[in-house]
Scaffold this active site. Structure first.
Site, PDB file in Angstrom:
ATOM      1  CD  GLU A  11      -2.926  -1.230   2.254  1.00 30.04           C
ATOM      2  OE1 GLU A  11      -4.133  -0.960   2.126  1.00 30.04           O
ATOM      3  OE2 GLU A  11      -2.390  -1.555   3.336  1.00 30.04           O
ATOM      4  CD  GLU A  62      -3.403  -6.510   3.629  1.00 35.69           C
ATOM      5  OE1 GLU A  62      -2.790  -5.431   3.551  1.00 35.69           O
ATOM      6  OE2 GLU A  62      -3.462  -7.307   2.690  1.00 35.69           O
TER       7      GLU A  62
HETATM    8  N1  T1G Z   1       4.434  -7.529  11.822  1.00 40.04           N
HETATM    9  C1  T1G Z   1       5.144  -7.907  12.919  1.00 40.04           C
HETATM   10  N2  T1G Z   1       6.057  -8.932  12.929  1.00 40.04           N
HETATM   11  C2  T1G Z   1       6.257  -9.553  11.770  1.00 40.04           C
HETATM   12  C3  T1G Z   1       5.544  -9.223  10.581  1.00 40.04           C
HETATM   13  C4  T1G Z   1       4.608  -8.146  10.639  1.00 40.04           C
HETATM   14  N3  T1G Z   1       3.915  -7.744   9.577  1.00 40.04           N
HETATM   15  N4  T1G Z   1       5.958 -10.054   9.600  1.00 40.04           N
HETATM   16  C5  T1G Z   1       6.886 -10.864  10.150  1.00 40.04           C
HETATM   17  N5  T1G Z   1       7.060 -10.582  11.445  1.00 40.04           N
HETATM   18  C6  T1G Z   1       8.003 -11.217  12.369  1.00 40.04           C
HETATM   19  C7  T1G Z   1       7.735 -12.709  12.582  1.00 40.04           C
HETATM   20  O1  T1G Z   1       6.803 -12.925  13.599  1.00 40.04           O
HETATM   21  C8  T1G Z   1       9.118 -13.219  12.969  1.00 40.04           C
HETATM   22  O2  T1G Z   1       9.316 -12.889  14.317  1.00 40.04           O
HETATM   23  C9  T1G Z   1      10.038 -12.349  12.115  1.00 40.04           C
HETATM   24  O3  T1G Z   1       9.274 -11.186  11.770  1.00 40.04           O
HETATM   25  C10 T1G Z   1      10.481 -13.027  10.842  1.00 40.04           C
HETATM   26  O4  T1G Z   1       9.325 -13.471  10.162  1.00 40.04           O
HETATM   27  C11 T1G Z   1      -2.907  -1.948   6.959  1.00 40.04           C
HETATM   28  C12 T1G Z   1      -3.599  -4.523   7.789  1.00 40.04           C
HETATM   29  C13 T1G Z   1       7.578 -11.182   5.447  1.00 40.04           C
HETATM   30  C14 T1G Z   1       7.278 -13.237   4.134  1.00 40.04           C
HETATM   31  O5  T1G Z   1       0.774 -10.602   6.486  1.00 40.04           O
HETATM   32  O6  T1G Z   1       4.488 -13.219   5.576  1.00 40.04           O
HETATM   33  O7  T1G Z   1      -0.357  -4.762   6.477  1.00 40.04           O
HETATM   34  O8  T1G Z   1       9.538 -15.154  15.240  1.00 40.04           O
HETATM   35  O9  T1G Z   1       9.798 -15.919  10.375  1.00 40.04           O
HETATM   36  O10 T1G Z   1      10.017 -16.650   6.773  1.00 40.04           O
HETATM   37  O11 T1G Z   1      -3.360  -3.102   5.071  1.00 40.04           O
HETATM   38  O12 T1G Z   1       7.081 -12.861   7.791  1.00 40.04           O
HETATM   39  O13 T1G Z   1      11.572 -13.846  14.641  1.00 40.04           O
HETATM   40  O14 T1G Z   1      10.114 -13.157  16.603  1.00 40.04           O
HETATM   41  O15 T1G Z   1       7.947 -15.096   8.887  1.00 40.04           O
HETATM   42  O16 T1G Z   1      11.539 -14.686   6.159  1.00 40.04           O
HETATM   43  C15 T1G Z   1       0.262  -7.936   6.229  1.00 40.04           C
HETATM   44  C16 T1G Z   1       3.473 -11.242   7.276  1.00 40.04           C
HETATM   45  C17 T1G Z   1       0.144  -7.348   7.596  1.00 40.04           C
HETATM   46  C18 T1G Z   1       3.101 -10.435   6.086  1.00 40.04           C
HETATM   47  C19 T1G Z   1       9.062 -13.087   5.908  1.00 40.04           C
HETATM   48  N6  T1G Z   1       1.551  -8.573   6.107  1.00 40.04           N
HETATM   49  N7  T1G Z   1       4.843 -11.714   7.238  1.00 40.04           N
HETATM   50  O17 T1G Z   1       9.040 -14.477   6.072  1.00 40.04           O
HETATM   51  O18 T1G Z   1      10.351 -14.659   8.281  1.00 40.04           O
HETATM   52  S1  T1G Z   1      -1.444  -6.615   7.819  1.00 40.04           S
HETATM   53  C20 T1G Z   1       1.695  -9.879   6.238  1.00 40.04           C
HETATM   54  C21 T1G Z   1       5.215 -12.704   6.393  1.00 40.04           C
HETATM   55  C22 T1G Z   1      -1.360  -5.151   6.947  1.00 40.04           C
HETATM   56  C23 T1G Z   1      -2.486  -3.098   6.145  1.00 40.04           C
HETATM   57  C24 T1G Z   1      -2.639  -4.423   6.773  1.00 40.04           C
HETATM   58  C25 T1G Z   1       6.626 -13.196   6.530  1.00 40.04           C
HETATM   59  C26 T1G Z   1       7.605 -12.621   5.489  1.00 40.04           C
HETATM   60  P1  T1G Z   1      10.179 -13.814  15.244  1.00 40.04           P
HETATM   61  P2  T1G Z   1       9.285 -14.908   9.442  1.00 40.04           P
HETATM   62  P3  T1G Z   1      10.322 -15.191   6.782  1.00 40.04           P
END
Ligand code: T1G
Length: 707
Positions: A110, A130
């Site tokens: 976004e 999301e």
């Molecule tokens: N927020 C907080 N922590 C996050 C995070 C996030 N968005 N994404 C990952 N982490 C933490 C995760 O818990 C882990 O922590 C570490 O980062 C490494 O992640 C307004 C509402 C990016 C593909 O859904 O899909 O935006 O265990 O082990 O395999 O519209 O993380 O080390 O303490 O998964 O390399 C939308 C979520 C949010 C993406 C990387 N975004 N993340 O994968 O590492 S909602 C998502 C992922 C939003 C807006 C809306 C994956 C990754 P720890 P990992 P990875």
């Protein structure tokens, strides 16, 4: 020269006429309050710099921006909000460029969509996932993405939650260019920004793009809404996504944006969001095990599987797909031929579905070596035994492995219930023996129970978790007991199902209640899919140890005695005419149920779906609490992840222990005590559950690993 910024997570530098804003919030540049504040300030700063002609947004690390900071959801919002940040970026009076390396997901995309020009590096992937968190894009994604890629394509993109690669994003209109250079994001972005400056490229706001062919889009969105209602019954956010995308067609941009905001808040408040976010973090926490503190994995460059049956072949495929060379050992040529055929069958099935090519199969099988000679296992770094479930047979295999395998080899058993301590004790190297309990089909099912016997060394446990990661499995650490975490708890709620069936609920009523709860299938359908004979064998095996005072329901035995094992025999609890995959209720099964009730003098009563689920979940949670107290599971979240990935538990509920917290442990306990009046032996409340209720605590309070 670096310019001051109120947030340490965002820095700004001027490179010639380009104001470069760099986000640096490891590990994934989540859009925390600090990042939002920093971005907002940096845009404002760049806009007023006299000698700056354009702004470039980049980030440090392998991920562009992984979206909003998920940990902030459910907490009081901290300004600036992400929509405000995105609107500020879009409103900038100087062209804003983003250069995307790695993942640009959710709010990360976004931010990119609010910029005026988007460059993607070859490895970039963009997504709006999301929906997987029970949410929807909440910072303009539902209004800007349709303007770039069309309403239907945008809606499908958001409903799938699946990311797309750089080239696909270019073809979809989400990015303007895919650089073919090996340049880092900063250099590629600077080159692009300077090229745009040289061309005098104007500010170009996505909000101003007109939506075309509105009638077509609206009818396509209606079709999608019907599909979605069918495909994801009961899920909250998918329909909200469609409502917002509809607004992108029908309403002016800012009205669409405020509707998106309202719908987004609705998603935040929905319990499904909390359940799905719990699942997101739980599946990442399960790999954090005590053994990982201070132990390093052993190198695994070669793997062997003993046994070419359904499980052995599936495990071999999972290892081959992880890029490992695999030796498959069988006791003789015929068995080996069957094992090789089982492996080939898996790949042929994938070819038939167009998932892989013949060439891919051939290339993969160059790493596959069938053998009947134990000596061929001498060099294997890790061996997984998947032979017949008999303790003496397995002990004999492990004695042979002990003499044939090199020192330091990891010796694993795929048993689903046998005593792994006893298997380890059959060797002179119990520290190298571990349980790797795959679920069938092993090349597909994500769950892997890593069963930790008493004398295993920590580096062997860490090696198992590392292997799981390479196989793209979701590993859960389990202790040794009959059935480990999953099957032990399954046996308990299956017993509750049997009691309800004998007391008056039909198998079909039970299945329908469980499906309405969110499961893809009910317990009787699952039995028919897996094969009733497996459960029958387990019941016979356990008969000797069964408490004679315990109630025992024989309905399933009666069905199996007729050879009705389910789909593989054309009937089980259901009828499967002509090999149908969906079963039909079978009046003869209902007759068997009636006969058993009459034989025991039971007058059947009705069981409303709500009561069926209260008993089903009470049995599951109660046994879960006993599994926790016995140390078989480290934390309640380990049980949650086990059931989410191994037993079809509805993800939006977060898992059985998380679900219990939402219902309230005192309510679950009250149910168990009420049910105990009719059967005090089965419904013995778990002392841990009673203690938590007495202390006013919940299972979430046990999800932190004790140091
Ligand atoms: N927020 C907080 N922590 C996050 C995070 C996030 N968005 N994404 C990952 N982490 C933490 C995760 O818990 C882990 O922590 C570490 O980062 C490494 O992640 C307004 C509402 C990016 C593909 O859904 O899909 O935006 O265990 O082990 O395999 O519209 O993380 O080390 O303490 O998964 O390399 C939308 C979520 C949010 C993406 C990387 N975004 N993340 O994968 O590492 S909602 C998502 C992922 C939003 C807006 C809306 C994956 C990754 P720890 P990992 P990875």
């Amino acid at each position: 020269m670096e310019h001051d910024n109120p947030s340490p997570a965002v820095t700004s530098h001027r490179y010639g006429r380009v104001w470069v804003i760099t986000v640096n919030n490891p590990p994934v540049n989540a859009l925390s309050a600090a990042v939002r504040l920093g971005l907002f300030a940096a845009i404002e700063q760049g806009e007023v710099q006299p000698d700056v002609g354009a702004v470039l947004i980049v980030s440090e690390g392998k991920t562009f921006i992984a979206g909003a900071d998920i940990r902030e959801f459910g907490k009081p919002p901290v300004p600036p909000s992400l929509p405000d940040v995105c609107n500020r970026i879009e409103a900038c009076t100087k062209p804003v460029v983003v250069a995307l390396q790695g993942a640009a997901l959710g709010g990360g995309l976004e931010v990119a969509l609010s910029a005026h020009y988007r460059l993607a590096l070859p490895g970039a992937k963009v997504g709006l996932p999301e929906v997987d968190l029970g949410l929807m894009p909440g910072a303009g994604g539902t209004q800007r993405a349709p303007r770039l890629m069309g309403a239907k394509a945008a809606a499908e993109f958001m409903l799938s939650g699946k990311p797309m690669g750089a080239q696909a994003a270019f073809e979809a209109g989400l990015v303007d260019r895919v650089t073919d250079s090996r340049l880092a994001a900063l250099d590629a972005g600077l080159a692009y920004a300077n090229e745009l400056l040289a061309q005098g490229a104007p500010v170009r706001r996505v909000r101003n793009i007109a939506m075309t062919k509105p009638e077509i889009s609206l009818s396509e969105l209606s079709d999608l809404a019907q599909d979605t209602a069918k495909k994801s019954p009961g899920l909250y956010s998918p329909l909200k996504i469609l409502e917002a995308v509809r607004a992108s067609v029908e309403l002016p941009f800012d009205e669409g944006l405020s509707l998106e905001r309202r719908l987004f808040r609705g998603c935040i408040d929905s319990p499904q969001r909390a359940g799905l976010i719990h699942a997101f973090f739980a599946e990442r926490e399960v790999s954090k095990v005590p053994e990982a503190r201070g132990a390093a994995p052993r190198a695994v460059a070669s793997l062997a599987v003993i046994g070419g049956g359904t499980m052995g072949a599936g495990i071999a495929v999972a290892a081959l797909d992880a890029g490992l060379p695999v030796t498959m050992l069988e006791r003789d040529g015929d068995s080996l031929a069957r094992g090789v055929a089982n492996v080939a069958k898996v790949y042929d099935g994938l070819i038939a579905k167009g998932r892989i090519t013949e060439a891919h199969k051939a290339a993969t099988l160059t790493r596959f070596r069938p053998s009947t000679d134990f000596a061929d296992l001498a060099a294997a770094d890790l061996v997984i035994e998947a032979v017949f479930e008999d303790l003496e047979v397995k002990k004999a295999v492990f004695r042979q492995l002990d003499s044939e395998c090199k020192a330091g080899a990891v010796l694993a058993t795929n048993t689903s219930y046998l005593d792994i301590d006893a298997i380890a004790a059959a060797t002179r190297r119990p520290q190298d023996v571990i349980g790797l309990h795959f679920f069938s089909p092993a090349n597909i099912m994500k769950l892997l129970e890593i069963v930790v016997p008493a004398r295993v060394s920590p580096d062997v446990v860490v090696t198992a978790f590392e292997l799981a990661k390479r196989m793209k499995k979701v590993p859960v650490r389990a202790g040794v007991c009959d059935g480990f975490i999953g099957n032990r708890i399954l046996a308990s709620y299956k017993q509750a199902v049997d009691y309800m069936m004998e007391d008056g609920a039909s198998p079909y009523e039970i299945d329908s209640a469980v499906r309405a709860f969110g499961y893809p299938m009910g317990p009787c359908q699952v039995t028919d899919l897996a094969g009733g004979d497996i459960g029958w064998a387990t019941r016979k095996r356990r008969a000797a140890a069964r408490d004679p005072k315990a109630r025992y329901v024989e309905i399933a035995d009666r069905i199996c005695e007729r050879g009705w094992f389910g789909q593989k025999t054309g009937r089980g609890f259901y009828l499967y005419p002509q090999g149908a995959r969906t079963g039909q209720p079978d009046p003869e099964v209902l007759a068997i149920v009636d006969d058993e009730r009459n034989r025991k003098g039971i007058t059947p009563r009705s069981f409303p779906p709500e009561e069926i689920m209260r008993r089903y979940m009470a049995a599951m949670v109660n046994e879960g609490a006993k599994v926790l107290a016995d140390g078989i599971a480290l934390r309640p979240l380990d049980i949650d992840v086990t059931f989410l990935y191994g037993y079809g538990f509805p993800r939006f509920r977060g898992g059985p222990m998380r679900y219990a917290d939402t219902v309230g442990l005192s309510n679950i306990l009250a149910d168990i005590r009420a049910f105990a009046e009719e059967d005090p032996l089965f419904w013995q409340p778990a002392p841990l559950l009673e203690a938590l209720v007495a202390e006013g605590q919940d299972f979430a309070s046990l999800n932190q690993l004790r140091s």
